[in-house]
Design an enzyme around this catalytic site. Structure first.
Site, mmCIF file in Angstrom:
data_model
loop_
_atom_site.group_PDB
_atom_site.id
_atom_site.type_symbol
_atom_site.label_atom_id
_atom_site.label_comp_id
_atom_site.label_asym_id
_atom_site.label_seq_id
_atom_site.Cartn_x
_atom_site.Cartn_y
_atom_site.Cartn_z
ATOM 1 N N CYS A 78 -11.471 -13.886 60.931
ATOM 2 C CA CYS A 78 -11.529 -15.302 60.531
ATOM 3 C C CYS A 78 -12.222 -15.467 59.180
ATOM 4 C CB CYS A 78 -12.325 -16.093 61.563
ATOM 5 S SG CYS A 78 -11.672 -15.915 63.221
ATOM 6 N N ARG B 213 -7.792 -10.869 54.597
ATOM 7 C CA ARG B 213 -8.486 -10.465 55.829
ATOM 8 C C ARG B 213 -7.576 -10.563 57.042
ATOM 9 N NH1 ARG B 213 -14.337 -12.209 55.034
ATOM 10 N NH2 ARG B 213 -14.327 -12.963 57.149
ATOM 11 N N TRP C 148 -8.310 -15.606 63.148
ATOM 12 C CA TRP C 148 -7.717 -14.375 63.668
ATOM 13 C C TRP C 148 -8.106 -14.360 65.150
ATOM 14 C CZ3 TRP C 148 -9.149 -9.036 64.916
ATOM 15 C CH2 TRP C 148 -8.071 -8.163 64.790
ATOM 16 N N ASN D 166 -17.121 -18.646 62.731
ATOM 17 C CA ASN D 166 -16.769 -17.226 62.874
ATOM 18 C C ASN D 166 -17.763 -16.591 63.824
ATOM 19 O OD1 ASN D 166 -14.813 -17.439 60.991
ATOM 20 N ND2 ASN D 166 -15.808 -16.200 59.428
ATOM 21 N N GLY D 167 -17.310 -15.630 64.622
ATOM 22 C CA GLY D 167 -18.224 -14.960 65.545
ATOM 23 C C GLY D 167 -17.778 -15.198 66.973
ATOM 24 N N GLU E 98 -3.351 15.151 61.944
ATOM 25 C CA GLU E 98 -3.697 13.890 61.287
ATOM 26 C C GLU E 98 -4.120 14.131 59.830
ATOM 27 O OE1 GLU E 98 -3.184 10.918 61.700
ATOM 28 O OE2 GLU E 98 -4.694 9.859 60.527
ATOM 29 N N LYS F 273 -2.154 12.533 56.584
ATOM 30 C CA LYS F 273 -2.816 11.701 55.570
ATOM 31 C C LYS F 273 -2.595 12.284 54.175
ATOM 32 C CE LYS F 273 -4.555 8.287 57.647
ATOM 33 N NZ LYS F 273 -3.373 8.388 58.474
ATOM 34 N N GLU G 19 0.999 11.612 53.112
ATOM 35 C CA GLU G 19 1.278 10.192 52.990
ATOM 36 C C GLU G 19 0.750 9.575 51.694
ATOM 37 O OE1 GLU G 19 0.432 6.584 56.189
ATOM 38 O OE2 GLU G 19 -0.800 8.365 56.212
ATOM 39 N N HIS H 285 2.937 32.948 63.711
ATOM 40 C CA HIS H 285 4.262 33.014 64.331
ATOM 41 C C HIS H 285 5.328 32.427 63.409
ATOM 42 C CE1 HIS H 285 2.531 34.436 68.042
ATOM 43 N NE2 HIS H 285 1.638 33.448 67.987
ATOM 44 N N LYS I 27 3.314 -1.002 56.429
ATOM 45 C CA LYS I 27 2.192 -1.056 57.366
ATOM 46 C C LYS I 27 2.675 -1.246 58.800
ATOM 47 C CE LYS I 27 -2.134 -1.065 58.353
ATOM 48 N NZ LYS I 27 -2.717 0.279 58.349
HETATM 49 C C1 F6R Z 1 -0.226 6.703 59.132
HETATM 50 C C2 F6R Z 1 0.181 5.497 59.819
HETATM 51 C C3 F6R Z 1 1.395 5.541 60.662
HETATM 52 C C4 F6R Z 1 1.204 4.663 61.923
HETATM 53 C C5 F6R Z 1 2.519 4.558 62.696
HETATM 54 C C6 F6R Z 1 2.350 3.780 63.981
HETATM 55 O O1 F6R Z 1 -1.385 6.524 58.383
HETATM 56 O O2 F6R Z 1 -0.434 4.482 59.687
HETATM 57 O O3 F6R Z 1 1.751 6.827 61.017
HETATM 58 O O4 F6R Z 1 0.211 5.230 62.710
HETATM 59 O O5 F6R Z 1 3.489 3.913 61.895
HETATM 60 O O6 F6R Z 1 1.887 2.507 63.725
HETATM 61 P P1 F6R Z 1 1.218 1.621 64.849
HETATM 62 O O7 F6R Z 1 -0.068 2.239 65.220
HETATM 63 O O8 F6R Z 1 1.063 0.267 64.205
HETATM 64 O O9 F6R Z 1 2.181 1.593 65.995
#
Ligand code: F6R
Length: 593
Positions: free
Chosen positions: A2, A27, A71, A97-98, A466, A470, A473, A489, A588
């Site tokens: 928020c 935000r 939010w 907020n809170g 992971e 990263k 990506e 292997h 995203k």
């Molecule tokens: C990598 C990343 C993606 C998400 C994937 C699933 O940094 O962000 O691999 O993890 O697209 O996304 P969610 O968690 O939103 O289902």
């Protein structure tokens, strides 16, 4: 998360409130509203974006007002639940907020006294409480109302016939913007920077009366003078809290994220976890997710099998459509930061059709996953802007620890010791962040290569996956994560002096085998960087470089390691001039299959 804003001065308040709210859009929010004072208090609010609200507003020449972008936490995103909220008479309006922990008790008491509530929010009790104490002195009524509230708040109060704004802060940020013949209030500096660079940060317990010409603050009934600071940032910098990228800001938020996620489910008094989930019988668990969230599932499998002795399967959500697996009394848990990933939503629907009970673990209130699943577990990462998941991943790990510990089949003392350790993780993560420079140096070194391997064993094997994801990506360096025993292997054929290997070395039952694998790699002349426990005094003998992480019980090592595995690619990507917050070709929220 928020956002709140307030204005009092000689200009038209409405456009200032709307613009300030837009400055807080980064935000994340789902609904918004403003209240302005002309002859009466006028409230305009709705679900949706600030610009939509702005288009629907009648012209107004009020010189003071308050605004909010919400939010959702208590109650779904809707017009009724949006702020500002008012008392019965509509003469007192509040943005907040809170979280008010004891709102239900207050609501019950006020309802008995005849107050009518229309929203599901905790905030709505505040204007009603002020109304119940109001006898002509607004400041006194606000002070009395605050005395009844338990929880966190940053709030602004506006009331009919009062040419002033009342403000109060407890454990939620609130900043005052100092102007000439006008003053501003906001939850965050970016909302103020179009109008002033002079700000006063309120402190917990501060209550203030703001007029166009004066800011008067008290704390515990004593007048206090807080310093006025000049902000040296631009708006763009400020949204990122002074960090160069959202990704770096979000990595740095992780101590708070861990604390918040755990605090939501762990008793303050004793090491007891209450997830608030309706408990049903199940024989096994199926974890479903994509990308980074899938890696959180893999860590979850180790935890649930080790601590709770429950058989666990993990599937990539997009592949689950092709699975003919027979699911019996299976508890299906889907993990998704956004709650909107099409592949995961499809997998959850299929699990439901198969008659399984489903749980969604997500960061986004009211998202599609929460509507499909029978139950929802909210992680408390708050909005994540950078495409690469960082703080949401660590929050997902915390969800896995909380579920595994609440299901744990072990002696009470061991379970309590592990549960207690959850509370020290934020400080351990903070120590890594305080020593970021050492990781930045290794990140720059990695940036000079085109290929890399990440290896680990046991609970850290998902961290190798992971770490590699990263690096690919955001720095566009090709990287693969492998179980350390698997490299020989096949992938060994790719090892050369130009293929760095990042070895995640935990001080657990995988240690000796990891050292053997590292020796095999060194024999192929590949440079090895170890991510190792600070108490490991031997590791330097076997590798080229060591990045130290604070000692934790080995089951928590993925948490501290993950921070290193986020900062390394961040600094590699930065060195290569990549678009860190918005990597090419990525989104995203992946809402297509
Ligand atoms: C990598 C990343 C993606 C998400 C994937 C699933 O940094 O962000 O691999 O993890 O697209 O996304 P969610 O968690 O939103 O289902």
């Amino acid at each position: 998360m928020c956002g709140i804003v307030g204005y009092i001065g000689n200009r038209n308040a409405q456009p200032i409130l709307l613009q300030s709210l837009e400055r807080l859009e980064y935000r994340g929010y789902d609904s918004c509203g403003i209240a302005v004072l002309s002859s009466t208090v006028k409230v305009y609010k709705d679900a949706g974006r600030v610009y939509q609200l702005g288009k629907a507003l009648p012209k107004n020449n009020s010189k003071l007002g308050i605004g909010h972008s919400r939010w959702a936490t208590h109650g779904k995103p809707s017009k009724i639940n949006a702020h500002p909220h008012t008392d019965c008479s509509g003469r007192i309006a509040v943005v907040h907020n809170g979280v008010i922990d004891n709102f239900q008790q207050i609501k019950d008491k006020l309802t008995e006294e005849g107050h009518l509530f229309c929203s599901e929010t905790d905030t709505e009790v505040i204007p009603h409480l002020i109304e119940s104490y109001y006898q002509g002195d607004l400041e006194q009524a606000v002070q009395r109302a605050l005395g009844d509230l338990r929880g966190s708040y940053a709030l602004i109060v506006l009331a009919a016939d009062h040419e002033e704004l009342l403000v109060a802060r407890n454990e939620s940020p609130l900043v005052l913007g100092v102007g000439d013949g006008e003053n501003f209030v906001a939850s965050d500096v970016p909302a103020l920077l179009d109008y002033t660079d002079r700000v006063i940060y309120m402190e917990d317990g501060d209550v203030g009366v703001i007029t166009a010409d004066e800011i008067r603050l008290v704390n515990c009934n004593q007048k206090v003078n807080r310093e006025t600071n000049v902000i040296p940032w631009t708006i763009d910098d400020a949204e990122k809290g002074g960090y160069d990228h959202f990704m770096l800001k979000e990595i740095h938020e992780q101590p708070r994220v861990i604390r918040d996620t755990v605090a939501g489910y762990l008793s303050e008094i004793e090491p007891v976890i209450d997830l608030g989930l309706e408990r049903t019988q199940f024989e096994d668990i199926l974890l479903l997710a994509c990308g980074t969230s899938y890696h959180a599932c893999l860590v979850g499998r180790y935890l649930l099998e080790k601590l709770a002795r429950i058989p666990v399967r993990v599937e990539i959500a997009s592949e689950f459509s092709y699975s003919d697996a027979v699911l019996g009394e299976t508890w299906v848990i889907g993990i998704t930061q956004s709650g909107e990933t099409a592949d995961l939503l499809g997998a959850l629907k299929k699990a439901k059709q198969l008659g399984c009970r489903t749980l969604a673990i997500t960061n986004c209130f009211g998202s599609s996953a929460t509507r499909i699943a029978d139950q929802t577990f909210y992680i408390r990462a708050q909005p994540e802007i950078s495409v690469a998941a960082t703080k949401s991943f660590v929050a997902q790990l915390m969800a896995m620890y909380l579920i595994a510990l609440s299901e744990a089949k072990m002696d009470i003392k061991s379970r309590e010791d592990l549960t207690r350790e959850l509370s020290v993780l934020p400080d351990k993560v903070q120590r890594i962040l305080d020593d970021e420079e050492q990781i930045a140096r290794h990140g720059k070194y990695l940036s000079t290569y085109d290929n890399a391997f990440y290896i680990a064993r046991g609970i850290n094997f998902p961290m190798a996956l992971e770490g590699a994801l990263k690096l690919k990506e955001i720095s566009y360096i090709h990287a693969e994560g492998y179980p350390a025993g698997e490299l020989k292997h096949g992938p060994f054929a790719l090892l050369t002096p130009n293929t760095p290997v990042i070895a995640i070395v935990a001080k657990d039952d995988t240690y000796e085998a990891m050292l053997t694998n590292i020796k095999e790699i060194k024999a192929r002349e590949s440079p090895v960087i170890a991510v190792a426990d600070e108490a490991d005094e031997d590791i330097d003998k076997f590798v080229d470089e060591v990045i130290r992480v604070p000692s934790v019980d080995s089951i928590f090592s993925p948490v501290v390691n993950s921070v290193v595995l986020q900062l390394l690619p961040y600094y590699a990507a930065r060195e290569r001039g990549c678009s860190i917050d918005m990597p090419r070709n990525l989104a995203k929220s992946v809402t297509v299959k």
